[in-house]
Write an enzyme that holds these catalytic residues in place. Structure first.
Site, PDB file in Angstrom:
ATOM      1  N   HIS A 126       8.418  82.082 -59.754  1.00 58.24           N
ATOM      2  CA  HIS A 126       8.335  80.793 -59.065  1.00 58.24           C
ATOM      3  C   HIS A 126       7.488  80.950 -57.817  1.00 58.24           C
ATOM      4  O   HIS A 126       7.620  81.933 -57.092  1.00 58.24           O
ATOM      5  CB  HIS A 126       9.744  80.321 -58.664  1.00 58.24           C
ATOM      6  CG  HIS A 126       9.777  78.930 -58.122  1.00 58.24           C
ATOM      7  ND1 HIS A 126       9.972  77.826 -58.919  1.00 58.24           N
ATOM      8  CD2 HIS A 126       9.613  78.461 -56.868  1.00 58.24           C
ATOM      9  CE1 HIS A 126       9.940  76.728 -58.173  1.00 58.24           C
ATOM     10  NE2 HIS A 126       9.724  77.097 -56.915  1.00 58.24           N
ATOM     11  N   ASP A 138      18.873  68.506 -57.625  1.00 60.45           N
ATOM     12  CA  ASP A 138      17.617  68.884 -56.962  1.00 60.45           C
ATOM     13  C   ASP A 138      16.569  67.793 -57.105  1.00 60.45           C
ATOM     14  O   ASP A 138      15.817  67.521 -56.170  1.00 60.45           O
ATOM     15  CB  ASP A 138      17.075  70.211 -57.511  1.00 60.45           C
ATOM     16  CG  ASP A 138      15.802  70.612 -56.781  1.00 60.45           C
ATOM     17  OD1 ASP A 138      15.889  70.822 -55.547  1.00 60.45           O
ATOM     18  OD2 ASP A 138      14.726  70.694 -57.385  1.00 60.45           O
ATOM     19  N   ARG A 155      14.176  64.346 -49.724  1.00 61.60           N
ATOM     20  CA  ARG A 155      13.632  65.209 -48.653  1.00 61.60           C
ATOM     21  C   ARG A 155      12.163  64.904 -48.404  1.00 61.60           C
ATOM     22  O   ARG A 155      11.691  64.933 -47.269  1.00 61.60           O
ATOM     23  CB  ARG A 155      13.807  66.687 -49.041  1.00 61.60           C
ATOM     24  CG  ARG A 155      15.247  67.160 -48.972  1.00 61.60           C
ATOM     25  CD  ARG A 155      15.412  68.472 -49.707  1.00 61.60           C
ATOM     26  NE  ARG A 155      14.561  69.511 -49.171  1.00 61.60           N
ATOM     27  CZ  ARG A 155      14.100  70.564 -49.880  1.00 61.60           C
ATOM     28  NH1 ARG A 155      14.426  70.697 -51.155  1.00 61.60           N
ATOM     29  NH2 ARG A 155      13.345  71.458 -49.320  1.00 61.60           N
ATOM     30  N   SER A 175      17.072  74.847 -53.414  1.00 60.20           N
ATOM     31  CA  SER A 175      16.299  74.091 -54.410  1.00 60.20           C
ATOM     32  C   SER A 175      15.641  75.049 -55.409  1.00 60.20           C
ATOM     33  O   SER A 175      15.764  74.890 -56.629  1.00 60.20           O
ATOM     34  CB  SER A 175      15.239  73.256 -53.669  1.00 60.20           C
ATOM     35  OG  SER A 175      14.214  72.846 -54.520  1.00 60.20           O
ATOM     36  N   LYS A 230      17.235  76.114 -59.499  1.00 58.86           N
ATOM     37  CA  LYS A 230      16.432  75.899 -60.710  1.00 58.86           C
ATOM     38  C   LYS A 230      16.230  77.216 -61.466  1.00 58.86           C
ATOM     39  O   LYS A 230      16.276  77.268 -62.685  1.00 58.86           O
ATOM     40  CB  LYS A 230      15.073  75.292 -60.335  1.00 58.86           C
ATOM     41  CG  LYS A 230      15.190  73.820 -59.971  1.00 58.86           C
ATOM     42  CD  LYS A 230      13.866  73.216 -59.569  1.00 58.86           C
ATOM     43  CE  LYS A 230      13.423  73.696 -58.219  1.00 58.86           C
ATOM     44  NZ  LYS A 230      12.491  72.866 -57.514  1.00 58.86           N
TER      45      LYS A 230
HETATM   46  N1  URA Z   1       9.676  74.332 -54.097  1.00 61.94           N
HETATM   47  C1  URA Z   1      10.863  73.892 -54.588  1.00 61.94           C
HETATM   48  O1  URA Z   1      11.125  73.985 -55.785  1.00 61.94           O
HETATM   49  N2  URA Z   1      11.750  73.349 -53.732  1.00 61.94           N
HETATM   50  C2  URA Z   1      11.519  73.243 -52.409  1.00 61.94           C
HETATM   51  O2  URA Z   1      12.369  72.772 -51.696  1.00 61.94           O
HETATM   52  C3  URA Z   1      10.279  73.710 -51.909  1.00 61.94           C
HETATM   53  C4  URA Z   1       9.381  74.263 -52.784  1.00 61.94           C
END
Ligand code: URA
Length: 425
Positions: free
Chosen positions: A82, A161, A168, A183, A187
């Site tokens: 990620h 999320d 946000r 967040s 995931k």
């Molecule tokens: N990437 C994400 O998945 N979430 C965030 O809050 C910031 C970057």
């Protein structure tokens, strides 16, 4: 429990309990806690922060608001990756097939771009026919068949999320460590891989503007991963200038193909090999950088990438088609010397204005548009040398040209940027 009491508790700097966080998140995901109360809570967290326990509870409560992907039927250690976002970040397009070319399964769910940052899904969708929507069964079957799949995140994954991130985004509460960590990690945990490589970008084009903050975020996420038994490594990477040569969807796919043919810039080629080596190590494979590079430049990674594109319905002829942008405009150096800055944020915003990115979620992308840099920070230029090319389907406004020129800084001292700033294990 009442949301207002929990907001007040956080506002006053007190620690929320596991039960309180779990109640808030599950009620928010079910629509019982309204957006305005969640916005107030996000802002209270922004100012008061969260303890390690609170961040863990928030992450795990978020995981529980959706389905969790079960990858146990896949043989071997499953790896995921990620990035916290950047400009010109085509890493997944190369890293996923490269790692898979070592017979390490890569089952990856990616996201879309917003604002100045790009998203892997948009890049893949610039290939005619490429399907990003796959059922869980199809996704797993593909990884069984060819070892790699990159698809869009299922709507059923971490529902909290989706809601919270949208909130946000419009309440100035994105760039805060507890909320980014929960967040990202919710995931990744729900996506089911055994090991996770986190690319934590640092610099003006990233959420984390300095190394100190990036290190706190990295450690927080690595600890969260470990707590739930996922081997996790965070690599802090430089996002002070765009990554590689291209910014823009089709242009980045073409650059990824060049890199997989051994014709990419050396800096980005080396960087991707280092990331692949770490990802392989997470999967229990000790491979030398030379071996990794061999797989990258001798066509094995490219073969995997083509297999993935074809499996997901992509047209392999269209894959190699150059950008069809109607207007191609060159930007040349106005003075001699070393390039000392090409701010990622500014060039990401310019690419967005050309149509390569979205200002708001509903914006339509122009896949052909973007920028290609001939020179990067540390390179020498003479007056009149080509620094970058603008690809656009709209007439390029004078202000775009001026903004490109304004953001190319040239000086007398050579600065060679490091791509990997630190590795947090
Ligand atoms: N990437 C994400 O998945 N979430 C965030 O809050 C910031 C970057």
């Amino acid at each position: 429990m009442r949301a207002v009491d929990l907001i007040q508790k956080k506002r006053d700097g007190k620690e929320l309990t596991t039960e309180e966080i779990s109640w808030l998140i599950s009620n928010y995901a079910q629509g019982h806690v309204p957006d305005y109360q969640m916005s107030a809570l996000a802002m209270a967290i922004y100012f008061q922060g969260m303890s390690v326990n609170e961040i863990r509870d928030l992450t795990m409560s978020m995981v529980k608001t959706g389905e969790e992907i079960d990858l146990s039927s896949l043989v071997g250690i499953k790896t995921d990756k990620h990035s916290t976002g950047g400009v010109g970040d085509k890493v997944t397009l190369i890293l996923a097939p490269l790692v898979a070319s070592f017979d390490v399964p890569v089952a990856k769910m990616s996201g879309r771009g917003l604002g100045h940052t790009g998203g892997t899904l948009d890049k893949l969708e610039s290939i005619k026919g490429y399907q990003i929507d796959r059922s869980q069964e199809e996704f797993i079957q593909q990884v069984k068949d060819i070892g790699v799949s990159v698809i869009g995140q299922s709507d059923q994954l971490v529902k909290a999320d989706k809601l919270l991130y949208a909130l946000r985004d419009v309440t100035a509460t994105v760039d805060i460590i507890p909320l980014i960590a929960s967040s990202v990690m919710s995931k990744k945990i729900a996506a089911g891989a055994d090991s996770i490589l986190l690319d934590v970008t640092v610099g003006d084009g990233a959420f984390m503007k300095n190394e100190a903050d990036a290190e706190v975020l990295s450690r927080t996420m690595v600890d969260l991963g470990k707590e739930v038994g996922r081997k996790t490594v965070a690599v802090m990477t430089n996002m002070s200038q765009p990554l590689g040569r291209a910014v823009g969807n089709r242009l980045e796919v073409l650059e990824a193909l060049d890199i997989m043919k051994g014709q990419g810039r050396e800096d980005v080629t080396h960087f991707i090999c280092e990331l692949a080596q770490i990802m392989l190590e997470l999967a229990g494979r000790e491979e030398s950088l030379e071996t990794v590079r061999e797989h990258l430049v001798n066509g094995q990674a490219l073969k995997k990438f083509e297999e993935m594109v074809a499996y997901q319905g992509g047209d392999l002829e269209d894959l190699y088609r150059p950008s069809q942008a109607a207007f191609i405009t060159e930007v040349r150096a106005e003075q001699e010397g070393y390039i000392t800055a090409l701010p990622a944020l500014e060039f990401g915003l310019i690419a967005m204005r050309l149509g390569a990115g979205r200002a708001v979620k509903t914006d339509q992308l122009d896949y052909e548009a973007g920028l290609v840099f001939e020179k990067k920070v540390g390179d020498y230029v003479n007056v009149g040398d080509l620094v970058l090319t603008i690809y656009s389907n709209r007439v390029v406004e004078e202000t775009v040209l001026q903004d490109c020129q304004k953001n190319i800084t040239i000086g007398s001292e050579q600065k060679i940027p490091k791509e990997i700033l630190k590795v947090i294990t």
